[in-house]
Write a protein that holds these residues in place. Structure first.
Motif, PDB file in Angstrom:
ATOM      1  N   ASP A 159       0.847  -1.182   0.000  1.00  0.00           N
ATOM      2  CA  ASP A 159       0.000   0.000   0.000  1.00  0.00           C
ATOM      3  C   ASP A 159       0.884   1.235   0.000  1.00  0.00           C
ATOM      4  OD1 ASP A 159      -3.020  -0.908   0.945  1.00  0.00           O
ATOM      5  OD2 ASP A 159      -1.434  -2.258   1.558  1.00  0.00           O
ATOM      6  N   LEU A 160       0.458   2.196  -0.784  1.00  0.00           N
ATOM      7  CA  LEU A 160       1.166   3.475  -0.814  1.00  0.00           C
ATOM      8  C   LEU A 160       0.250   4.532  -0.237  1.00  0.00           C
ATOM      9  CD1 LEU A 160       2.545   3.505  -4.450  1.00  0.00           C
ATOM     10  CD2 LEU A 160       3.663   2.639  -2.409  1.00  0.00           C
ATOM     11  N   LYS A 161       0.852   5.452   0.488  1.00  0.00           N
ATOM     12  CA  LYS A 161       0.034   6.518   1.047  1.00  0.00           C
ATOM     13  C   LYS A 161       0.639   7.854   0.653  1.00  0.00           C
ATOM     14  CE  LYS A 161      -1.937   6.302   5.198  1.00  0.00           C
ATOM     15  NZ  LYS A 161      -2.049   6.371   6.657  1.00  0.00           N
ATOM     16  N   VAL A 162      -0.219   8.735   0.164  1.00  0.00           N
ATOM     17  CA  VAL A 162       0.222  10.082  -0.179  1.00  0.00           C
ATOM     18  C   VAL A 162      -0.464  11.023   0.785  1.00  0.00           C
ATOM     19  CG1 VAL A 162       0.362  11.820  -1.963  1.00  0.00           C
ATOM     20  CG2 VAL A 162       0.435   9.422  -2.585  1.00  0.00           C
ATOM     21  N   ILE A 163       0.311  11.833   1.479  1.00  0.00           N
ATOM     22  CA  ILE A 163      -0.269  12.751   2.455  1.00  0.00           C
ATOM     23  C   ILE A 163      -0.397  14.113   1.817  1.00  0.00           C
ATOM     24  CG2 ILE A 163       0.075  13.873   4.677  1.00  0.00           C
ATOM     25  CD1 ILE A 163       1.302  11.217   5.585  1.00  0.00           C
ATOM     26  N   LEU A 164      -1.587  14.673   1.934  1.00  0.00           N
ATOM     27  CA  LEU A 164      -1.906  15.904   1.227  1.00  0.00           C
ATOM     28  C   LEU A 164      -2.427  16.923   2.217  1.00  0.00           C
ATOM     29  CD1 LEU A 164      -3.949  14.111  -1.531  1.00  0.00           C
ATOM     30  CD2 LEU A 164      -1.732  15.133  -1.891  1.00  0.00           C
ATOM     31  N   PRO A 165      -2.343  18.204   1.877  1.00  0.00           N
ATOM     32  CA  PRO A 165      -2.945  19.208   2.758  1.00  0.00           C
ATOM     33  C   PRO A 165      -4.462  19.073   2.751  1.00  0.00           C
ATOM     34  CG  PRO A 165      -2.195  20.203   0.717  1.00  0.00           C
ATOM     35  CD  PRO A 165      -1.677  18.804   0.724  1.00  0.00           C
ATOM     36  N   HIS A 166      -5.084  19.616   3.790  1.00  0.00           N
ATOM     37  CA  HIS A 166      -6.538  19.454   3.891  1.00  0.00           C
ATOM     38  C   HIS A 166      -7.266  20.272   2.851  1.00  0.00           C
ATOM     39  CE1 HIS A 166     -10.562  19.442   5.720  1.00  0.00           C
ATOM     40  NE2 HIS A 166     -10.191  18.253   6.154  1.00  0.00           N
ATOM     41  N   GLU A 167      -6.780  21.490   2.632  1.00  0.00           N
ATOM     42  CA  GLU A 167      -7.453  22.344   1.651  1.00  0.00           C
ATOM     43  C   GLU A 167      -6.639  22.395   0.367  1.00  0.00           C
ATOM     44  OE1 GLU A 167     -10.468  23.449   2.123  1.00  0.00           O
ATOM     45  OE2 GLU A 167     -10.412  22.554   4.124  1.00  0.00           O
ATOM     46  N   ASN A 168      -7.325  22.522  -0.737  1.00  0.00           N
ATOM     47  CA  ASN A 168      -6.698  22.671  -2.055  1.00  0.00           C
ATOM     48  C   ASN A 168      -5.691  21.558  -2.342  1.00  0.00           C
ATOM     49  OD1 ASN A 168      -8.156  25.052  -2.404  1.00  0.00           O
ATOM     50  ND2 ASN A 168      -6.552  26.207  -1.326  1.00  0.00           N
ATOM     51  N   ALA A 169      -6.053  20.384  -1.972  1.00  0.00           N
ATOM     52  CA  ALA A 169      -5.134  19.271  -2.204  1.00  0.00           C
ATOM     53  C   ALA A 169      -5.080  18.961  -3.698  1.00  0.00           C
ATOM     54  CB  ALA A 169      -5.602  18.046  -1.431  1.00  0.00           C
ATOM     55  N   VAL A 175     -10.266  16.363  -3.710  1.00  0.00           N
ATOM     56  CA  VAL A 175      -8.849  16.361  -4.056  1.00  0.00           C
ATOM     57  C   VAL A 175      -8.754  16.525  -5.566  1.00  0.00           C
ATOM     58  CG1 VAL A 175      -6.749  15.003  -4.081  1.00  0.00           C
ATOM     59  CG2 VAL A 175      -8.273  14.892  -2.117  1.00  0.00           C
ATOM     60  N   ASN A 176      -8.097  17.549  -6.009  1.00  0.00           N
ATOM     61  CA  ASN A 176      -8.017  17.792  -7.442  1.00  0.00           C
ATOM     62  C   ASN A 176      -7.024  16.816  -8.065  1.00  0.00           C
ATOM     63  OD1 ASN A 176      -8.482  18.936  -9.884  1.00  0.00           O
ATOM     64  ND2 ASN A 176      -6.923  20.530  -9.585  1.00  0.00           N
ATOM     65  N   VAL A 177      -7.458  16.097  -9.053  1.00  0.00           N
ATOM     66  CA  VAL A 177      -6.571  15.134  -9.709  1.00  0.00           C
ATOM     67  C   VAL A 177      -6.093  15.750 -11.009  1.00  0.00           C
ATOM     68  CG1 VAL A 177      -6.338  12.801 -10.557  1.00  0.00           C
ATOM     69  CG2 VAL A 177      -7.876  13.267  -8.673  1.00  0.00           C
ATOM     70  N   LYS A 178      -4.784  15.972 -11.081  1.00  0.00           N
ATOM     71  CA  LYS A 178      -4.243  16.612 -12.279  1.00  0.00           C
ATOM     72  C   LYS A 178      -4.056  15.571 -13.382  1.00  0.00           C
ATOM     73  CE  LYS A 178      -0.882  18.432  -9.885  1.00  0.00           C
ATOM     74  NZ  LYS A 178       0.354  19.122  -9.507  1.00  0.00           N
TER      75      LYS A 178
END
Lengths: 354, 156, 367
Positions: B83-93, B118-121
Motif C-alpha cells: 500500500d502506498l500513502k500520499v499525504i496531502l494538505p486538507h485544503e486545495n489538495a 482532491v483535485n486530480v491533475k
C-alpha cells in the motif's frame, strides 16, 4: 335443402339458425349481410376465446417447464386468470405519449388485430367448417398476415421511442426475410396438390396417415421443418422474438402501448401463433382428417399440438441475435427451401412419389 | 517473496522515494511524496522483481487535519501486496493522476475528486458520477461536512 | 437516387432496463444496431455506505456491509470482520473459521447460480433462470436455518460467527450439495451445447488478459482470460490453505468461457464445502470481543475472493470506537469500467450478453 355454405358436422345447429334467419322474411341481400356478419362474429368469438385459452395454456406450460405452478388462484388451476387479465387490460387507463404520431399510433394495433383475425377466413376448422373456401386460400392467408409487418412498423414509428423504433425495424426486416422460406415451403405442398384452396389441400391428404405431406419423404419433412422454423419467426416467438426482445429493447414495438391497445397486440400475437399452427396442420398434418372423433376436434387437437411445439421452443431456447437471424434466413433457410422446392418439382415431374 | 523480504527490497532499491509507516497491520504501508507519485508507481509496475501491475484500490481519507490517498497495489504474477500513502494538505489538495500507469485508477480518482475534493491533475474525465450531476453541497466524505438539508426534495 | 443519409442516435439503456441488473445507466451511441460508444453512468444506488460506517461502531458496521453486496453478503461480512480482526489482532476459534468457509463457499455457489440464471435470461432463455433460483433456494434455506435471514445475514461477526449451526444443518447441507451436483448436469445439458447459446456467446466480448490486468479486473472474469489469479490461493485468508481445490481457468476470455468458468467454480466450491463439513472441529464459535471494542490505531487493507472478483476493504482506525475511514472495493467497479473497452463495436444484443457475463451488480459499484 342446400345451404349456401356447408357446415359439416355442425349442420343441425347451423341449419336451424339459418332457417330461423330465413323465416324472418328478409330479402336475400340482407340475409347474406346478416349471415356473414354472424359468421364473422362467430369466428371472432371463437378465436378470441382460443387466444385467451392459449395465453393461459402458455403460462401453464411455461410454469411447468420451469417447475412452477403458474396461475392457480382463479378457478380450477387458474382457468379464468386470462379472462381477468383481459378485463383488467380493457378497463385500464390508456396511457398516451404526447410526442406520438397520433394517426399511426392509433391504427397500428387495429391493423395488427384485424390482420390476425382476417386470416381465419380461409382456415378450414373442420369438414365444411370454413367461412369462405377461396380458391387462393393459402395465398390469401400469406397476403393478409403480411399486414402484421406494417402494423409493427407503424407501432414502432408512431410511438416516437427509440426502443420501439428499433423493434419495429427489426420486425420488418425479420418478417420480410422469413416470408420467403415460408412461402417456398408452402409451395411444395401447393405444387403437389395443384390447388391453393385450403379445402383441396386437406382433401388431398385424406385416407391413410401416410398421405399427410409431412410423411412424403424426402421433401415433405424438409418442407415441414423449414416451415415451422419460418413460422416461429413469423409469429415472433423465441428464439426469433427479436422485435420485442425484452432484455434488449425492453418490450420492442409495443413499449408505449398500454391498456386495450396493448391487449390487441397481445391477442393478435397469440392469434398469429394459432394461425401458423393451423396452416401447418392443414398443409402437413392432414387438416381435419382423423378417425372416430368429429373433424373439428381433430383439427383443434392437431393445431394445439403444433402450438405446444412452438411453446416448447419458446421456453427452451435462448434468443438469436439480429444479424444471426438474418444470416440464418438468407444463407440457410432460403437455399434449403428452394432446393427442396426444385427437388419436389422434379420428383413430381418424374413421378417418383406416392 | 515474504513481506520482510519485500521491505528489505524496497528499502534497498527505493530509499529516497518510499518511507515505511508503522500504521500498517498486515501489509507494509509506504509513504510517497505527492510529486514523486507517478514516477514511483511506474517504477513499481515495471520492476522485474515486484511487478505491481494490479491496481486494487484507491481510497481517500480525511483525518481532520490532512488528506490521505491510499493506493492498494498487488501483483498478479508475483503475488505481492503493498500500500502506498500520499499525504496531502486538507485544503486545495492536488495529486497527479496515475491513469497512465494503471488505467483502472480512472474511476477511483474521479471518486476521490468527487467525494473529497482532491483535485486530480492530468485526469482525462473529471466529472461527477456517484453524486447527482447538479450536486453543489460540497464534498460529502469530508469530516467537516454536515448535511445542510440531507433529504433534498425534488422541486415539483 | 438521392444519397442515403444515416445518423447515429443515442439511447439511454437504463437506469430502468431489464438487463442492466439494477440501476445502471448506459448511454449508448448507436449506428443502427451497432454500438459505437458506451458511457456508463452510475450512482443511482449510492447509499453512502462508507459514510454510514464512519458513524457506526465496528460491530454495527457489519449489517451495513450486508447491503454493500447483497448477493454474496457473507463475503462482505467476512471481509469486514477479517479486517477488524487484523487490526485488533484477534484470534478466531477453529470451528468459527470452518463455519465461515462453509458459509462463504455456499454463498459463492448461490451467487454463481444466480449468474447462471440471469445470464441465460439476458440471452433470452427464461427457463434456466428459474432452475438457477430453485437450487439457490436450497442454499438460502440453509442460511435461514442457521441465522434466520435469507439475504442480509449478519452472521459472521468480529471474532467468530453469531450462532452455531443447528444439528440438522449438516445432513441438509450434504443433501443440497448432492442435488446441486446432479442438477449441474441438467444445466450443462440445457445450455452448454445449445447451438444458439454457442453463437450468442462464443467470441463475444473478448477480454484480452493484458486489458483485464490494466483495468484491475479480477475473479472469474480475469480467470476466463487465462490469468490464474485467485486470492484464495495466492494470498490465502481464513483457512483456505487447508483445502484441496483447483482454480479453474479458461483461455479465450469471451462470454462463453466466463459462463463455463463459473460452472466449474461451483463444482470446486462444492468440494470445499464437503471437505469443510468433514473436518469441522468442535469448539468455540466466537472469541470474546466487546461490542464496543476499540482496535488500536492503524490501517489495513483486507481482501477476499468473491464471486465477482476481489472484494476489498480499507479500514483506518484512530483508536476510537468508530472507524475513521472505511473504503470498500468491489470487483464489479472495475468490470464496469472495462465494459466500454470490450463492449464497443458490437450489437446491442451482444452488449447485453457481455454485461450479463461480467456479472456486474450495482450495489457493489455504487456503494
Amino acid at each position: 335443402m342446400t345451404y349456401p355454405l356447408p357446415f359439416g358436422e355442425l349442420h343441425g345447429v347451423f341449419g336451424w339458425l339459418y332457417e330461423l334467419l330465413e323465416s324472418t322474411g328478409l330479402p336475400q341481400p340482407w340475409l347474406d349481410v346478416v349471415r356473414y356478419a354472424a359468421l364473422g362474429a362467430l369466428v371472432f368469438g371463437v378465436i378470441s376465446l382460443l387466444a385467451l385459452f392459449l395465453v393461459w395454456w402458455e403460462r401453464k406450460i411455461a410454469a411447468h417447464i420451469q417447475q412452477r405452478f403458474g396461475p392457480m388462484r382463479h378457478g380450477w388451476h387458474g382457468w379464468y386468470q386470462t379472462v381477468a387479465d383481459a378485463v383488467k387490460l380493457l378497463t385500464k387507463e390508456d396511457i398516451l405519449v404526447d410526442t406520438r404520431d397520433k394517426f399511426v399510433f392509433f391504427w397500428a394495433p387495429v391493423i395488427c388485430f384485424v390482420a390476425a383475425f382476417l386470416a381465419y377466413v380461409t382456415i378450414p376448422f373442420g369438414e365444411g367448417l370454413i367461412v369462405a373456401d377461396l380458391n387462393i386460400g393459402i395465398l390469401y392467408i400469406m397476403a393478409i398476415t403480411t399486414f402484421t409487418i406494417i402494423s409493427l412498423l407503424m407501432a414502432g414509428w408512431g410511438s416516437n421511442n427509440k426502443y420501439a423504433l428499433l423493434g419495429g425495424i427489426r420486425s420488418a426486416a425479420q418478417l420480410i426475410s422469413y416470408e420467403i422460406p415460408m412461402v417456398a415451403s408452402i409451395l411444395v405442398v401447393v405444387l403437389f396438390v395443384g390447388s391453393m384452396s385450403m379445402v383441396d389441400i386437406v382433401e388431398a391428404q385424406s385416407g391413410w396417415i401416410t398421405n399427410w405431406y409431412v410423411f412424403r419423404v424426402p421433401f415433405g419433412p424438409i418442407a415441414f421443418i423449414t416451415y415451422i422454423i419460418a413460422a416461429t419467426a413469423e409469429a415472433n416467438r423465441t428464439p426469433f422474438d427479436i422485435p420485442e426482445a425484452e432484455q434488449e429493447l425492453v418490450a420492442g414495438y409495443n413499449i408505449e402501448y398500454s391498456g386495450m391497445k396493448f391487449a390487441m397486440f397481445f391477442l393478435a400475437e397469440f392469434a398469429n401463433g394459432f394461425t401458423v399452427s393451423a396452416i401447418a396442420v392443414t398443409l402437413f398434418f392432414g387438416g381435419w382428417h382423423g378417425p372416430f372423433l368429429p373433424s373439428w376436434v381433430w383439427f383443434l387437437l392437431k393445431t394445439l399440438g403444433v402450438v405446444f411445439l412452438l411453446m416448447l421452443f419458446r421456453w427452451t431456447y435462448p434468443r438469436l441475435r439480429v444479424d444471426q437471424l438474418m444470416e440464418f434466413a438468407w444463407k440457410f433457410l432460403v437455399p434449403v427451401t428452394f432446393a427442396n422446392l426444385i427437388l419436389a418439382a422434379w420428383m413430381k415431374y418424374a413421378g417418383w412419389y406416392w | 517473496m515474504t513481506f520482510d523480504e519485500l521491505k528489505e527490497y524496497i528499502s534497498a532499491n527505493y530509499p529516497d522515494d518510499m518511507t515505511l509507516l508503522d500504521t500498517g497491520r498486515c501489509e507494509p504501508f509506504y509513504e510517497v511524496k505527492a510529486e514523486k507519485l507517478v514516477a514511483v508507481c511506474k517504477r513499481l509496475r515495471d520492476d522485474e522483481q515486484l511487478k505491481f501491475d494490479y491496481f486494487c484500490n484507491l481510497g481517500g481519507v480525511d483525518t481532520g487535519e490532512r488528506m490521505e490517498a491510499v493506493y492498494s497495489l498487488a501483483s498478479y504474477s508475483m503475488k505481492l501486496r503493498l500500500d502506498l500513502k500520499v499525504i496531502l494538505p486538507h485544503e486545495n489538495a492536488e495529486i497527479d493522476s496515475v491513469q497512465e500507469v494503471w488505467p483502472a485508477a480512472n474511476w477511483y480518482e474521479r471518486e476521490l475528486w468527487e467525494l473529497y475534493g482532491v483535485n486530480v491533475k492530468n485526469h482525462n474525465n473529471l466529472t461527477r458520477f456517484l453524486l447527482p450531476d447538479d450536486w453543489d453541497q460540497g464534498f460529502p466524505m469530508r469530516k467537516d461536512w454536515d448535511a445542510p438539508d440531507f433529504i433534498r426534495m425534488p422541486e415539483l | 437516387m438521392a444519397e442515403l443519409r444515416t445518423e447515429e442516435f443515442t439511447v439511454n439503456m437504463g437506469p430502468h432496463h431489464p438487463s442492466t441488473h439494477g440501476v445502471c445507466r448506459l448511454i449508448l451511441t448507436l449506428s443502427g444496431e451497432k454500438v459505437i460508444k458506451i458511457v456508463p453512468v452510475i450512482g443511482y444506488l449510492h447509499r453512502a455506505l462508507e459514510k454510514i460506517c464512519e458513524n457506526r461502531t465496528y460491530a454495527q458496521c457489519i449489517p451495513v456491509m450486508d447491503r454493500f453486496e447483497y448477493v454474496t453478503a457473507m463475503s462482505c461480512e467476512y471481509l469486514f470482520s477479517n479486517a477488524a480482526e487484523k487490526l485488533a489482532e484477534i484470534e478466531v476459534p477453529e470451528r468459527a473459521e470452518y463455519l465461515r468457509v462453509i458459509m462463504l463457499e455456499l454463498n459463492r455457489i448461490a451467487s454463481h447460480l444466480i449468474f447462471y440464471g440471469v445470464t441465460a435470461m439476458d440471452i433470452g432463455a427464461l427457463t434456466p433462470f428459474l432452475y438457477g433460483l430453485r437450487e439457490r433456494e436450497g442454499i438460502i434455506d440453509l442460511f435461514e436455518m442457521t441465522c434466520g435471514q435469507r439475504l442480509t445475514y449478519n452472521y459472521i461477526r468480529i471474532g467468530g460467527v453469531s450462532k452455531d449451526i443447528p444439528p440438522q444443518f449438516e445432513p441438509k447441507c450434504r443433501e443440497t450439495i448432492k442435488t446441486i451436483r446432479e442438477k449441474l448436469n441438467d444445466y450443462e445439458g440445457l445450455l452448454n451445447e445449445n447451438p444458439i447459446w454457442l453463437v450468442r456467446n462464443k467470441g463475444i466480448g473478448v477480454l484480452p488478459a493484458d486489458l483485464g490486468i490494466a483495468y484491475g479486473v479480477s475473479g472469474p472474469v480475469l480467470r476466463a482470460s487465462g490469468v490464474k489469479y485467485d486470492i484464495r490461493k495466492d494470498d490465502p485468508y481464513s483457512i483456505y490453505d487447508r483445502f484441496d481445490f483447483e482454480i479453474p481457468t479458461r483461455e479465450n476470455g469471451d462470454c462463453y468461457d466466463r459462463y463455463l468458468l463459473r460452472l466449474d467454480e461451483i463444482k470446486q466450491s462444492l468440494n470445499i464445502v464437503e471437505q469443510a463439513l468433514d473436518a469441522l472441529p468442535e469448539g468455540d464459535i466466537k472469541a470474546k470481543v466487546s461490542p464496543n471494542f476499540k482496535p488500536p490505531a492503524g490501517e489495513v487493507y483486507a481482501r477476499v475472493e468473491n464471486s465477482r472478483g476481489e472484494l476489498g476493504v480499507y479500514i483506518q482506525s484512530d483508536g476510537g470506537k468508530k472507524p475513521l475511514r472505511v473504503k470498500m472495493r468491489g470487483g464489479s467497479f472495475n468490470q464496469l469500467q472495462v465494459l466500454p473497452e470490450i463492449g464497443t463495436d458490437c450489437l446491442v444484443a451482444d452488449l447485453v450478453a457481455i454485461f450479463a457475463s461480467l456479472d456486474i451488480i450495482l450495489p457493489e459499484v455504487d456503494r
